[in-house]
Write a protein that holds these residues in place. Structure first.
Motif, PDB file in Angstrom:
ATOM      1  N   ALA A 246       0.835  -1.205   0.000  1.00  0.00           N
ATOM      2  CA  ALA A 246       0.000   0.000   0.000  1.00  0.00           C
ATOM      3  C   ALA A 246       0.867   1.252   0.000  1.00  0.00           C
ATOM      4  CB  ALA A 246      -0.936   0.001   1.200  1.00  0.00           C
ATOM      5  N   ASP A 247       1.917   1.257   0.798  1.00  0.00           N
ATOM      6  CA  ASP A 247       2.803   2.418   0.839  1.00  0.00           C
ATOM      7  C   ASP A 247       3.438   2.669  -0.521  1.00  0.00           C
ATOM      8  OD1 ASP A 247       4.474   4.475   2.245  1.00  0.00           O
ATOM      9  OD2 ASP A 247       6.069   3.105   1.631  1.00  0.00           O
ATOM     10  N   SER A 248       3.838   1.591  -1.210  1.00  0.00           N
ATOM     11  CA  SER A 248       4.491   1.742  -2.514  1.00  0.00           C
ATOM     12  C   SER A 248       3.529   2.223  -3.590  1.00  0.00           C
ATOM     13  CB  SER A 248       5.119   0.414  -2.944  1.00  0.00           C
ATOM     14  OG  SER A 248       4.123  -0.546  -3.254  1.00  0.00           O
ATOM     15  N   MET A 249       2.225   2.056  -3.354  1.00  0.00           N
ATOM     16  CA  MET A 249       1.247   2.453  -4.357  1.00  0.00           C
ATOM     17  C   MET A 249       0.568   3.792  -4.053  1.00  0.00           C
ATOM     18  SD  MET A 249      -0.589  -1.208  -5.191  1.00  0.00           S
ATOM     19  CE  MET A 249      -1.692  -0.460  -6.418  1.00  0.00           C
ATOM     20  N   ILE A 250       0.261   4.039  -2.791  1.00  0.00           N
ATOM     21  CA  ILE A 250      -0.516   5.240  -2.463  1.00  0.00           C
ATOM     22  C   ILE A 250       0.156   6.112  -1.408  1.00  0.00           C
ATOM     23  CG2 ILE A 250      -2.697   4.133  -3.075  1.00  0.00           C
ATOM     24  CD1 ILE A 250      -3.248   3.726  -0.097  1.00  0.00           C
ATOM     25  N   GLY A 251       1.308   5.712  -0.915  1.00  0.00           N
ATOM     26  CA  GLY A 251       1.944   6.464   0.164  1.00  0.00           C
ATOM     27  C   GLY A 251       2.812   7.611  -0.310  1.00  0.00           C
ATOM     28  N   TYR A 252       2.310   8.407  -1.228  1.00  0.00           N
ATOM     29  CA  TYR A 252       3.093   9.498  -1.803  1.00  0.00           C
ATOM     30  C   TYR A 252       2.487  10.849  -1.445  1.00  0.00           C
ATOM     31  CZ  TYR A 252       5.208   5.821  -4.609  1.00  0.00           C
ATOM     32  OH  TYR A 252       5.860   4.689  -5.009  1.00  0.00           O
ATOM     33  N   ARG A 253       3.353  11.851  -1.330  1.00  0.00           N
ATOM     34  CA  ARG A 253       2.887  13.204  -1.036  1.00  0.00           C
ATOM     35  C   ARG A 253       2.556  13.923  -2.349  1.00  0.00           C
ATOM     36  NH1 ARG A 253       7.091  15.044   3.799  1.00  0.00           N
ATOM     37  NH2 ARG A 253       6.295  13.579   5.364  1.00  0.00           N
ATOM     38  N   THR A 254       1.533  13.436  -2.995  1.00  0.00           N
ATOM     39  CA  THR A 254       1.035  14.025  -4.228  1.00  0.00           C
ATOM     40  C   THR A 254      -0.385  14.510  -3.972  1.00  0.00           C
ATOM     41  OG1 THR A 254       0.174  11.899  -5.002  1.00  0.00           O
ATOM     42  CG2 THR A 254       2.443  12.460  -5.609  1.00  0.00           C
ATOM     43  N   PRO A 255      -0.907  15.401  -4.816  1.00  0.00           N
ATOM     44  CA  PRO A 255      -2.278  15.863  -4.609  1.00  0.00           C
ATOM     45  C   PRO A 255      -3.291  14.725  -4.516  1.00  0.00           C
ATOM     46  CG  PRO A 255      -1.177  17.263  -6.199  1.00  0.00           C
ATOM     47  CD  PRO A 255      -0.232  16.131  -5.921  1.00  0.00           C
ATOM     48  N   LYS A 256      -3.055  13.666  -5.259  1.00  0.00           N
ATOM     49  CA  LYS A 256      -4.004  12.554  -5.262  1.00  0.00           C
ATOM     50  C   LYS A 256      -3.917  11.703  -4.002  1.00  0.00           C
ATOM     51  CE  LYS A 256      -5.526   8.492  -7.871  1.00  0.00           C
ATOM     52  NZ  LYS A 256      -5.317   7.641  -9.083  1.00  0.00           N
ATOM     53  N   HIS A 257      -2.708  11.520  -3.476  1.00  0.00           N
ATOM     54  CA  HIS A 257      -2.517  10.522  -2.420  1.00  0.00           C
ATOM     55  C   HIS A 257      -2.033  11.065  -1.082  1.00  0.00           C
ATOM     56  CE1 HIS A 257      -2.215   7.516  -5.878  1.00  0.00           C
ATOM     57  NE2 HIS A 257      -3.282   7.178  -5.182  1.00  0.00           N
ATOM     58  N   GLU A 258      -1.770  12.352  -0.980  1.00  0.00           N
ATOM     59  CA  GLU A 258      -1.229  12.875   0.277  1.00  0.00           C
ATOM     60  C   GLU A 258      -2.147  12.606   1.456  1.00  0.00           C
ATOM     61  OE1 GLU A 258       0.994  16.813   2.079  1.00  0.00           O
ATOM     62  OE2 GLU A 258      -0.096  16.963   0.186  1.00  0.00           O
ATOM     63  N   ASP A 259      -3.459  12.714   1.251  1.00  0.00           N
ATOM     64  CA  ASP A 259      -4.417  12.440   2.324  1.00  0.00           C
ATOM     65  C   ASP A 259      -4.801  10.961   2.372  1.00  0.00           C
ATOM     66  OD1 ASP A 259      -4.493  15.032   3.265  1.00  0.00           O
ATOM     67  OD2 ASP A 259      -6.167  15.609   1.992  1.00  0.00           O
ATOM     68  N   PHE A 260      -5.192  10.412   1.239  1.00  0.00           N
ATOM     69  CA  PHE A 260      -5.682   9.033   1.227  1.00  0.00           C
ATOM     70  C   PHE A 260      -4.581   8.037   1.603  1.00  0.00           C
ATOM     71  CE2 PHE A 260      -6.916   5.022  -0.882  1.00  0.00           C
ATOM     72  CZ  PHE A 260      -8.165   4.848  -0.308  1.00  0.00           C
ATOM     73  N   GLY A 261      -3.357   8.317   1.215  1.00  0.00           N
ATOM     74  CA  GLY A 261      -2.263   7.393   1.504  1.00  0.00           C
ATOM     75  C   GLY A 261      -1.517   7.681   2.784  1.00  0.00           C
ATOM     76  N   TRP A 262      -1.986   8.677   3.550  1.00  0.00           N
ATOM     77  CA  TRP A 262      -1.283   9.074   4.771  1.00  0.00           C
ATOM     78  C   TRP A 262      -1.164   7.919   5.757  1.00  0.00           C
ATOM     79  CZ3 TRP A 262      -2.858   9.175   9.885  1.00  0.00           C
ATOM     80  CH2 TRP A 262      -2.022   9.848  10.780  1.00  0.00           C
TER      81      TRP A 262
END
Length: 304
Positions: A172-188
């Motif tokens: 999950a971290d490798s897919m959504i754990g990024y500080r991007t507009p799309k994932h900064e909140d959802f992947g936190w």
């Protein structure tokens, strides 16, 4: 069989067979299934408002599901535990992917770029030979922790439930754990939980690299440089690997066309790197694997 005995067998089975292409070309690898599930959750729930809450709930559901699945599989017996652990520990696969970069680089810079692009997320189109080698070695060091030591550590602590919990979190971290507009909140939540469960394994990996290379006396310096890394964990194996090989790692690199000026790790180390340094890193991967396997064997002798 004890957990340590199962883990020893799993480590040896993975080292012998790796990831057979004839098998995974016919059926999906468990890591692929995890990725598909996370991708579906991202598409389904990463919308609208309250994305941080939705991401946390998604991570909680994935975590509970992995614990329950691991407990269910463990009830099927030690053979199932052994095979599952061997599949989810990726020592031989890691070495093969890293060694492929050395092979490509010996043919040409472009072939080296093509090979390293398979294992790193940074821009590779303009890389020269030293940048290609650094990228491959950094990936080797980080994935030694994420792909081998960490899953094996959590299996040793809590069997298949904790192994699957680790793998779903790391995926999950490798897919959504990024500080991007799309994932900064959802992947936190995925990113923070991944940081947490890698705290011990990353430092253990550094210790396992340091032991055979006589680097324990350099622990204070390694700690200082590890803390400069953008990750709270990846800097530990990277800083130790750089000293084991006598080279400088990290430094400036490009992501999505933007150059980012990261500091060098072991800046006094050699910076003119090539295929031979990648091959030295592959040897270090096996040396570290051997030290860890011997440690698990010692635990087995004490009936852990």
């Amino acid at each position: 069989m004890t957990t340590a005995a199962i883990l020893i067998c799993a480590l040896l089975l993975d080292a012998l067979l790796g990831e057979p292409r004839w098998l995974w070309s016919r059926i999906p690898h468990p890591a692929v299934l995890m990725g598909n599930l996370i991708g579906w959750a991202d598409e389904r729930f990463n919308t609208g408002t309250n994305r941080k809450v939705k991401g946390a709930l998604t991570m909680f559901a994935l975590g509970v599901g992995s614990l329950l699945l691991g407990a269910a599989l463990a009830q099927l017996g030690w053979i199932v535990e052994l095979i599952t652990a061997a599949i989810l520990i990726a020592q031989k696969s890691l070495v093969e992917h890293v060694a492929a970069v050395a092979t490509g680089l010996r043919h040409s810079t472009q072939k080296g770029r093509d090979a390293v692009a398979m294992i790193v997320g940074r821009d590779t189109a303009e890389m020269d030979d030293p940048a290609i080698a650094r990228s491959a070695i950094e990936s080797a060091a980080e994935n030694l922790s994420d792909g081998i030591i960490a899953p094996a550590f959590w299996f040793l602590i809590g069997g298949l439930p904790l192994l699957l919990l680790y793998k779903i979190t790391n995926t999950a971290d490798s897919m959504i754990g990024y500080r991007t507009p799309k994932h900064e909140d959802f992947g936190w939540a995925a990113a923070r939980f991944d940081d947490l469960i890698n705290l011990i394994p990353a430092r253990l990996t550094a210790l396992l690299i340091a032991l055979p290379y006589g680097l324990l006396s350099q622990t204070p310096t390694i700690r200082t440089e590890a803390h400069k890394h953008r990750s709270p964990n990846a800097g530990w194996p990277e800083a130790t690997m750089s000293r084991a090989l006598g080279i400088a790692l990290s430094g400036p690199r490009s992501y999505d066309g933007a150059l980012r000026d990261f500091p060098f790790v072991n800046p006094q180390g050699r910076r003119s790197l090539g295929a031979q340094d990648i091959e030295a890193a592959c040897r270090a991967l096996w040396v570290t694997w051997g030290v860890f396997t011997a440690l698990v064997f010692a635990l087995w002798l004490f009936n852990f």
